[in-house]
Design a protein around this motif. Structure first.
Motif, PDB file in Angstrom:
ATOM      1  N   VAL A  49       0.836  -1.202   0.000  1.00 53.57           N
ATOM      2  CA  VAL A  49       0.000   0.000   0.000  1.00 53.57           C
ATOM      3  C   VAL A  49       0.870   1.250   0.000  1.00 53.57           C
ATOM      4  N   LEU A  50       1.866   1.270   0.868  1.00 52.38           N
ATOM      5  CA  LEU A  50       2.729   2.450   0.968  1.00 52.38           C
ATOM      6  C   LEU A  50       3.573   2.634  -0.289  1.00 52.38           C
ATOM      7  N   ALA A  51       3.791   1.537  -1.037  1.00 52.08           N
ATOM      8  CA  ALA A  51       4.551   1.628  -2.286  1.00 52.08           C
ATOM      9  C   ALA A  51       3.679   2.075  -3.449  1.00 52.08           C
ATOM     10  N   LEU A  98      -7.198  -3.278   6.910  1.00 50.29           N
ATOM     11  CA  LEU A  98      -6.200  -2.221   7.032  1.00 50.29           C
ATOM     12  C   LEU A  98      -6.689  -1.023   7.835  1.00 50.29           C
ATOM     13  N   ARG A  99      -7.989  -0.832   7.927  1.00 48.63           N
ATOM     14  CA  ARG A  99      -8.511   0.313   8.693  1.00 48.63           C
ATOM     15  C   ARG A  99      -8.831  -0.046  10.146  1.00 48.63           C
ATOM     16  N   SER A 100      -8.691  -1.315  10.516  1.00 43.96           N
ATOM     17  CA  SER A 100      -9.065  -1.732  11.867  1.00 43.96           C
ATOM     18  C   SER A 100      -7.986  -1.361  12.891  1.00 43.96           C
ATOM     19  N   PRO A 101      -8.375  -0.687  13.987  1.00 46.66           N
ATOM     20  CA  PRO A 101      -7.413  -0.375  15.052  1.00 46.66           C
ATOM     21  C   PRO A 101      -6.844  -1.614  15.725  1.00 46.66           C
ATOM     22  N   GLU A 148       2.470   5.207  14.893  1.00 47.66           N
ATOM     23  CA  GLU A 148       2.944   6.016  13.763  1.00 47.66           C
ATOM     24  C   GLU A 148       2.738   5.276  12.440  1.00 47.66           C
ATOM     25  N   GLU A 149       3.028   3.974  12.434  1.00 52.04           N
ATOM     26  CA  GLU A 149       2.840   3.191  11.210  1.00 52.04           C
ATOM     27  C   GLU A 149       1.368   3.110  10.820  1.00 52.04           C
ATOM     28  N   PHE A 150       0.497   2.967  11.807  1.00 55.21           N
ATOM     29  CA  PHE A 150      -0.934   2.874  11.525  1.00 55.21           C
ATOM     30  C   PHE A 150      -1.445   4.193  10.955  1.00 55.21           C
ATOM     31  N   ARG A 151      -0.977   5.329  11.526  1.00 57.61           N
ATOM     32  CA  ARG A 151      -1.409   6.634  11.011  1.00 57.61           C
ATOM     33  C   ARG A 151      -0.925   6.847   9.581  1.00 57.61           C
ATOM     34  N   ALA A 152       0.305   6.428   9.295  1.00 57.88           N
ATOM     35  CA  ALA A 152       0.833   6.569   7.929  1.00 57.88           C
ATOM     36  C   ALA A 152       0.010   5.732   6.953  1.00 57.88           C
ATOM     37  N   LEU A 153      -0.399   4.547   7.389  1.00 58.44           N
ATOM     38  CA  LEU A 153      -1.223   3.685   6.546  1.00 58.44           C
ATOM     39  C   LEU A 153      -2.584   4.334   6.278  1.00 58.44           C
ATOM     40  N   GLN A 154      -3.202   4.908   7.318  1.00 55.88           N
ATOM     41  CA  GLN A 154      -4.509   5.555   7.139  1.00 55.88           C
ATOM     42  C   GLN A 154      -4.399   6.768   6.217  1.00 55.88           C
ATOM     43  N   ASP A 155      -3.299   7.502   6.342  1.00 60.87           N
ATOM     44  CA  ASP A 155      -3.089   8.661   5.461  1.00 60.87           C
ATOM     45  C   ASP A 155      -2.997   8.209   4.001  1.00 60.87           C
ATOM     46  N   ALA A 156      -2.299   7.087   3.766  1.00 63.52           N
ATOM     47  CA  ALA A 156      -2.156   6.570   2.394  1.00 63.52           C
ATOM     48  C   ALA A 156      -3.506   6.117   1.846  1.00 63.52           C
ATOM     49  N   LEU A 157      -4.300   5.446   2.677  1.00 62.85           N
ATOM     50  CA  LEU A 157      -5.617   4.988   2.235  1.00 62.85           C
ATOM     51  C   LEU A 157      -6.551   6.159   1.978  1.00 62.85           C
ATOM     52  N   LEU A 158      -6.483   7.178   2.841  1.00 65.35           N
ATOM     53  CA  LEU A 158      -7.340   8.354   2.677  1.00 65.35           C
ATOM     54  C   LEU A 158      -6.972   9.123   1.414  1.00 65.35           C
ATOM     55  N   ALA A 159      -5.675   9.215   1.121  1.00 65.87           N
ATOM     56  CA  ALA A 159      -5.226   9.955  -0.060  1.00 65.87           C
ATOM     57  C   ALA A 159      -5.743   9.302  -1.335  1.00 65.87           C
TER      58      ALA A 159
END
Length: 448
Positions: free
Chosen positions: A217-219, A273-276, A307-318
């Motif tokens: 996802v991040l890639a 991926l969105r689950s806390p 921090e990793e979870f927030r970065a993942l959510q930012d990528a999904l939101l973008a």
């Protein structure tokens, strides 16, 4: 092309019917199957005794173990639903008790209506009573009322059990303990460090899969591409993974079809991926459970840091472009009625910007599947075709709703069209691509 093998109807070897004796189907159900339960054997014993007493010959068994009658009607269960669709193979269905068949008055009404429609007998052994409860197609009002009363009792009992379990699970959530149900992907059940109850610990196998998904996802990989990659690698979806760990078969019934195993889709991936729970949080209805001070309740070690979870959510939101919103109920007339001939999957309504109509399109890609002949058709053409054929088949002029079409078993299959379009193709649907079928209680299925 991805193959989807229909689950065959389970058949248990039975003796050949005695001449002149009516044939019967044994139906078993259990909400929770464990290695120590004896309920299936008790149900079989009661069914065999009643069948012998009533003069039936049991020809097969429909066993739905690990299936809730409160949540799933008899016509949705993996094994029984297949047999209910073939009533010509037997004269009766035998359950050990009413609550093995239904835990809802509405579901009992459906069963009785099915029995009358197909002239089949329903038998509930009722081991605690002197005689089985036999519901023939000509059953009188007293028998029907007795069935309704027993179904009502079973429904009330199910609600009581559900309320008790909800209270218990609420207490477990507050204590950060695992209380059962689907284990979050990437975890497995483990003994609680306190020595009592259960918690979650990272699963060595699926935790690595989660890490690989996050890296993709991040890639910049799309969720559809990642889902296809997981399907090609044979990675079980969370539901199948949980079933396998519980010793149950993978797959099941979805949208009226049986699957040997389920497939990854972008929607399944998004939920994971969105689950806390990826941060080790105890969750309820997708949200973090918090203690009295507002801190997250932990149920296991985190797979991702905050921090990793927030970065993942930012990528999904973008990549969602800010358009993610709660799913609304569809108003499209032919949802669950229109199907693609190429993959037999459902077609869904898609808007055409600036037009008063839309299109029904094949969504195999969104299901994590590949359709080599994806179909599409203008919504107004397809709906007009379906309504016209329905009214002719039923000789009715009443207002037609989606619920009415579903009740009468209407199905419209759409084949893939050719490229381009001359004047004739722009004035209406190519009916050679369309097939209309209907299953009506008062008539044999009609096809045109």
């Amino acid at each position: 092309m991805s193959e989807r093998s229909p689950r065959p109807a389970p058949r248990t070897p039975f003796a050949a019917p005695f001449a002149g004796r009516p044939k019967a189907l044994a139906a078993l159900r259990l909400s929770c199957l464990t290695s120590v339960t004896t309920s299936p054997s008790r149900q079989r014993s009661a069914i065999h005794r009643s069948a012998e007493r009533l003069g039936f010959t049991l020809i097969a068994e429909a066993a739905d173990l690990g299936v809730s009658a409160h949540q799933m009607s008899p016509f949705e269960r993996p094994s029984l639903s297949s047999w209910l669709g073939r009533p010509h193979e037997y004269e009766a269905v035998v359950w050990s008790h009413v609550d093995r068949a239904v835990r809802s008055v509405a579901h009992m009404d459906e069963l009785i209506a099915w029995g009358r429609q197909h002239t089949r007998t329903l038998v509930f052994c009722m081991p605690e009573a002197d005689h089985p409860l036999v519901v023939t197609p000509q059953a009188d009002g007293w028998v029907i009322q007795r069935c309704t009363d027993l179904a009502h009792d079973a429904e009330q009992e199910a609600r009581t059990i559900s309320a008790r379990l909800s209270s218990s699970h609420e207490a477990l959530r507050a204590a950060g303990r695992y209380g059962g149900g689907l284990v979050p992907f990437g975890y497995r059940k483990a003994p609680h460090p306190a020595g009592s109850g259960w918690c979650l610990s990272p699963d060595p196998e699926t935790a690595l899969v989660v890490r690989a998904i996050v890296e993709d996802v991040l890639a910049g990989s799309s969720l559809i591409a990642i889902a296809r990659k997981l399907n090609d690698a044979g990675v079980p979806v969370p539901r199948d993974r949980h079933a396998r760990l519980q010793g149950r078969p993978m797959g099941g019934r979805r949208h009226g079809r049986d699957f040997e195993r389920f497939r990854w889709t972008s929607g399944t991936l998004s939920k994971v991926l969105r689950s806390p729970s990826l941060m080790g949080h105890r969750t309820h209805q997708g949200q973090t459970v918090r203690d009295g001070s507002g801190a997250p309740v932990l149920v296991g070690p985190p797979l991702l840091s905050d921090e990793e979870f927030r970065a993942l959510q930012d990528a999904l939101l973008a990549r969602s472009n800010g358009t993610r919103r709660p799913r609304s109920q569809t108003t499209a007339l032919l949802t669950a009625i229109a199907h693609c001939a190429g993959c037999e999957g459902r077609m869904y309504f898609a808007l055409r910007k600036g037009y008063p109509y839309g299109d029904y399109v094949c969504r195999a890609t969104a299901r994590g599947e590949v359709c080599h002949s994806p179909a599409a058709m203008r919504s107004d053409w397809l709906e007009e075709y379906a309504l016209d054929h329905y009214r002719r088949a039923t000789a009715t002029d009443v207002a037609v709703s989606r619920e009415l079409l579903l009740r009468d078993g209407v199905r419209v299959t759409v084949g893939k069209g050719g490229r381009g379009g001359d004047h004739a193709r722009r004035t209406g649907p190519d009916t050679s691509r369309l097939t209309f079928t209907i299953r009506k209680p008062s008539a044999a299925p009609q096809t045109s």
